[in-house]
Write a protein that holds these residues in place. Sequence first.
Motif, PDB file in Angstrom:
ATOM      1  N   GLU A 179       0.827  -1.211   0.000  1.00  0.00           N
ATOM      2  CA  GLU A 179       0.000   0.000   0.000  1.00  0.00           C
ATOM      3  C   GLU A 179       0.861   1.261   0.000  1.00  0.00           C
ATOM      4  OE1 GLU A 179      -4.059  -1.339   2.333  1.00  0.00           O
ATOM      5  OE2 GLU A 179      -2.209  -1.128   3.501  1.00  0.00           O
ATOM      6  N   LEU A 180       1.954   1.232   0.759  1.00  0.00           N
ATOM      7  CA  LEU A 180       2.864   2.375   0.781  1.00  0.00           C
ATOM      8  C   LEU A 180       3.476   2.604  -0.600  1.00  0.00           C
ATOM      9  CD1 LEU A 180       4.587   1.691   4.210  1.00  0.00           C
ATOM     10  CD2 LEU A 180       3.123   3.646   3.675  1.00  0.00           C
ATOM     11  N   ALA A 181       3.850   1.512  -1.271  1.00  0.00           N
ATOM     12  CA  ALA A 181       4.425   1.620  -2.620  1.00  0.00           C
ATOM     13  C   ALA A 181       3.405   2.193  -3.600  1.00  0.00           C
ATOM     14  CB  ALA A 181       4.914   0.258  -3.090  1.00  0.00           C
ATOM     15  N   GLN A 182       2.133   1.805  -3.464  1.00  0.00           N
ATOM     16  CA  GLN A 182       1.079   2.336  -4.336  1.00  0.00           C
ATOM     17  C   GLN A 182       0.903   3.837  -4.115  1.00  0.00           C
ATOM     18  OE1 GLN A 182      -2.225  -0.167  -3.214  1.00  0.00           O
ATOM     19  NE2 GLN A 182      -1.818  -1.669  -4.834  1.00  0.00           N
ATOM     20  N   MET A 183       0.988   4.265  -2.872  1.00  0.00           N
ATOM     21  CA  MET A 183       0.858   5.688  -2.578  1.00  0.00           C
ATOM     22  C   MET A 183       2.017   6.459  -3.199  1.00  0.00           C
ATOM     23  SD  MET A 183      -0.265   5.148   1.393  1.00  0.00           S
ATOM     24  CE  MET A 183      -0.560   6.846   1.877  1.00  0.00           C
ATOM     25  N   CYS A 184       3.223   5.914  -3.073  1.00  0.00           N
ATOM     26  CA  CYS A 184       4.387   6.576  -3.663  1.00  0.00           C
ATOM     27  C   CYS A 184       4.273   6.641  -5.182  1.00  0.00           C
ATOM     28  CB  CYS A 184       5.666   5.837  -3.264  1.00  0.00           C
ATOM     29  SG  CYS A 184       6.119   6.055  -1.530  1.00  0.00           S
ATOM     30  N   SER A 185       3.789   5.570  -5.771  1.00  0.00           N
ATOM     31  CA  SER A 185       3.610   5.548  -7.227  1.00  0.00           C
ATOM     32  C   SER A 185       2.610   6.613  -7.660  1.00  0.00           C
ATOM     33  CB  SER A 185       3.143   4.163  -7.663  1.00  0.00           C
ATOM     34  OG  SER A 185       2.939   4.125  -9.056  1.00  0.00           O
ATOM     35  N   ARG A 186       1.533   6.762  -6.895  1.00  0.00           N
ATOM     36  CA  ARG A 186       0.538   7.793  -7.202  1.00  0.00           C
ATOM     37  C   ARG A 186       1.155   9.191  -7.096  1.00  0.00           C
ATOM     38  NH1 ARG A 186      -4.876   8.591  -7.723  1.00  0.00           N
ATOM     39  NH2 ARG A 186      -5.806  10.419  -6.708  1.00  0.00           N
ATOM     40  N   ALA A 187       2.162   9.327  -6.226  1.00  0.00           N
ATOM     41  CA  ALA A 187       2.836  10.616  -6.046  1.00  0.00           C
ATOM     42  C   ALA A 187       3.961  10.823  -7.053  1.00  0.00           C
ATOM     43  CB  ALA A 187       3.391  10.715  -4.625  1.00  0.00           C
ATOM     44  N   GLY A 188       4.159   9.852  -7.951  1.00  0.00           N
ATOM     45  CA  GLY A 188       5.194   9.988  -8.973  1.00  0.00           C
ATOM     46  C   GLY A 188       6.538   9.428  -8.574  1.00  0.00           C
ATOM     47  N   ILE A 189       6.591   8.695  -7.459  1.00  0.00           N
ATOM     48  CA  ILE A 189       7.836   8.078  -6.995  1.00  0.00           C
ATOM     49  C   ILE A 189       7.754   6.588  -7.297  1.00  0.00           C
ATOM     50  CG2 ILE A 189       9.388   7.713  -5.039  1.00  0.00           C
ATOM     51  CD1 ILE A 189       9.035  10.642  -5.793  1.00  0.00           C
ATOM     52  N   SER A 190       8.405   6.167  -8.370  1.00  0.00           N
ATOM     53  CA  SER A 190       8.274   4.776  -8.822  1.00  0.00           C
ATOM     54  C   SER A 190       9.409   3.880  -8.344  1.00  0.00           C
ATOM     55  CB  SER A 190       8.211   4.728 -10.353  1.00  0.00           C
ATOM     56  OG  SER A 190       9.391   5.318 -10.914  1.00  0.00           O
ATOM     57  N   ASP A 191      10.411   4.461  -7.691  1.00  0.00           N
ATOM     58  CA  ASP A 191      11.571   3.650  -7.308  1.00  0.00           C
ATOM     59  C   ASP A 191      11.700   3.515  -5.786  1.00  0.00           C
ATOM     60  OD1 ASP A 191      12.183   6.302  -6.907  1.00  0.00           O
ATOM     61  OD2 ASP A 191      14.282   6.121  -7.543  1.00  0.00           O
ATOM     62  N   ALA A 192      10.566   3.563  -5.076  1.00  0.00           N
ATOM     63  CA  ALA A 192      10.607   3.374  -3.621  1.00  0.00           C
ATOM     64  C   ALA A 192      11.090   1.966  -3.303  1.00  0.00           C
ATOM     65  CB  ALA A 192       9.227   3.609  -3.034  1.00  0.00           C
ATOM     66  N   GLN A 193      12.032   1.863  -2.368  1.00  0.00           N
ATOM     67  CA  GLN A 193      12.628   0.571  -2.045  1.00  0.00           C
ATOM     68  C   GLN A 193      12.287   0.077  -0.645  1.00  0.00           C
ATOM     69  OE1 GLN A 193      16.814   1.448  -2.889  1.00  0.00           O
ATOM     70  NE2 GLN A 193      16.658   0.221  -4.750  1.00  0.00           N
ATOM     71  N   GLU A 194      12.421   0.963   0.340  1.00  0.00           N
ATOM     72  CA  GLU A 194      12.198   0.548   1.723  1.00  0.00           C
ATOM     73  C   GLU A 194      11.356   1.597   2.451  1.00  0.00           C
ATOM     74  OE1 GLU A 194      15.685  -1.921   3.558  1.00  0.00           O
ATOM     75  OE2 GLU A 194      16.565  -0.181   2.557  1.00  0.00           O
ATOM     76  N   PHE A 195      10.600   1.119   3.442  1.00  0.00           N
ATOM     77  CA  PHE A 195       9.742   1.990   4.243  1.00  0.00           C
ATOM     78  C   PHE A 195      10.049   1.762   5.717  1.00  0.00           C
ATOM     79  CE2 PHE A 195       7.553   0.615   0.393  1.00  0.00           C
ATOM     80  CZ  PHE A 195       7.289   1.831  -0.226  1.00  0.00           C
ATOM     81  N   PHE A 196      10.333   2.849   6.413  1.00  0.00           N
ATOM     82  CA  PHE A 196      10.686   2.760   7.826  1.00  0.00           C
ATOM     83  C   PHE A 196       9.731   3.617   8.655  1.00  0.00           C
ATOM     84  CE2 PHE A 196      14.538   2.487   5.259  1.00  0.00           C
ATOM     85  CZ  PHE A 196      15.081   1.272   5.681  1.00  0.00           C
ATOM     86  N   PRO A 197       9.041   3.026   9.636  1.00  0.00           N
ATOM     87  CA  PRO A 197       8.198   3.860  10.512  1.00  0.00           C
ATOM     88  C   PRO A 197       9.049   4.918  11.201  1.00  0.00           C
ATOM     89  CG  PRO A 197       7.765   1.521  10.865  1.00  0.00           C
ATOM     90  CD  PRO A 197       9.000   1.606  10.009  1.00  0.00           C
ATOM     91  N   ALA A 198       8.587   6.155  11.181  1.00  0.00           N
ATOM     92  CA  ALA A 198       9.328   7.254  11.809  1.00  0.00           C
ATOM     93  C   ALA A 198       8.867   7.409  13.252  1.00  0.00           C
ATOM     94  CB  ALA A 198       9.104   8.550  11.037  1.00  0.00           C
ATOM     95  N   ASP A 199       9.784   7.796  14.100  1.00  0.00           N
ATOM     96  CA  ASP A 199       9.476   8.023  15.509  1.00  0.00           C
ATOM     97  C   ASP A 199       8.846   9.408  15.637  1.00  0.00           C
ATOM     98  OD1 ASP A 199       9.278   7.882  18.223  1.00  0.00           O
ATOM     99  OD2 ASP A 199      11.396   8.273  18.614  1.00  0.00           O
ATOM    100  N   SER A 200       7.550   9.473  15.337  1.00  0.00           N
ATOM    101  CA  SER A 200       6.868  10.767  15.294  1.00  0.00           C
ATOM    102  C   SER A 200       5.864  10.855  16.433  1.00  0.00           C
ATOM    103  CB  SER A 200       6.170  10.940  13.942  1.00  0.00           C
ATOM    104  OG  SER A 200       5.202   9.920  13.788  1.00  0.00           O
TER     105      SER A 200
END
Length: 329
Positions: free
Chosen positions: A14-35
């Motif tokens: 799902e995160l990759a799909q969101m990035c693709s929709r935003a024009g980022i097609s080369d997303a590799q890794e997703f890390f939860p941020a300490d927010s």
Amino acid sequence: MIQSKTKLLPSNRELAQMCSRAGISDAQEFFPADSGGFNSVYRVSTAAHGIFILKMSPRYGAPVLTHERNMMHTELTAYDLIRSHTSIRVPRVIFSDFSGKCMPCDWFLMEELEGCPLAQMPRDVRQSPDLMRALGEATAQLHAILGEGFGYEQWGLRGSWRDAYLEMTHHIIADAKRLGAEIPCVREVRETLRHFERELDAVKTPCLVHFDLRPEHIFVRQEAGAPLFSAVIDPDCAYWGDPAGDFLLFDQQSAFWEGYQAAGHALEWNRNLQLRTLLMQLYLALIHYTRVEVRLEKNSFLYRREKWSAGHEIKRTLRLFRDCAKMKN
């Protein structure tokens, strides 16, 4: 990542799909941020375009406090205003989607800023006079952005700061009742608001107030071994009104006030400003006491700890109001 019931937990797909929709097609890794404890935030690592930050609101329809509805709209509006009216660095927003088509929430993608949150720096850096002066100057720039009414953008502006503030406190007390949270000394809270509300009439002009200038939201960078103010993030709690909301952490910081006044704000720390700051402190404590009901599992360790801390802050602030009343008499 801080655990919270308001946070969505998307899959990597799902995160990759969101990035693709935003024009980022080369997303590799997703890390939860300490927010923080409200939105979901992920660091997105790409093959050739560096690192981005993806931020997601709670799921549509999720239980939230009244003022938290549509907060992400406020955040993006504040970023635009700060970027166009000040020299303060804020993240560049790459893409935003409030349609609900890709995910059942609002979300946006932004650049990752250089630097480090002030909260992660040593104590001597956090209290550096030069850094505090720079932060005071930046806060003054923020407060020079003026609006057309008072209160929260997300639920409509009011004609006076007194009306807006009383509406804000009314909603948080009503939220607490709706969620079954018994506010400590609630009768004294109401009496205190009634007794001191006239102090709010000193605020004649609605300025943009961040209202969450915690060290976690202030970025610094190192230059020639010295810490320099770099940027501000997360203005989703912003409102139009009393600048006192941004003084809660800095009332004892003389260097902050030097910077603030050097930027052209001749603000005097008098009784009126002290009382208005206490009113914002009380409002914030009411928020902290109530928000655990929608964020944390009831009776968990974190729930009990946050509840005790916020309840203590409400009682401490009421004592300060009593002291102010005695001093006047």
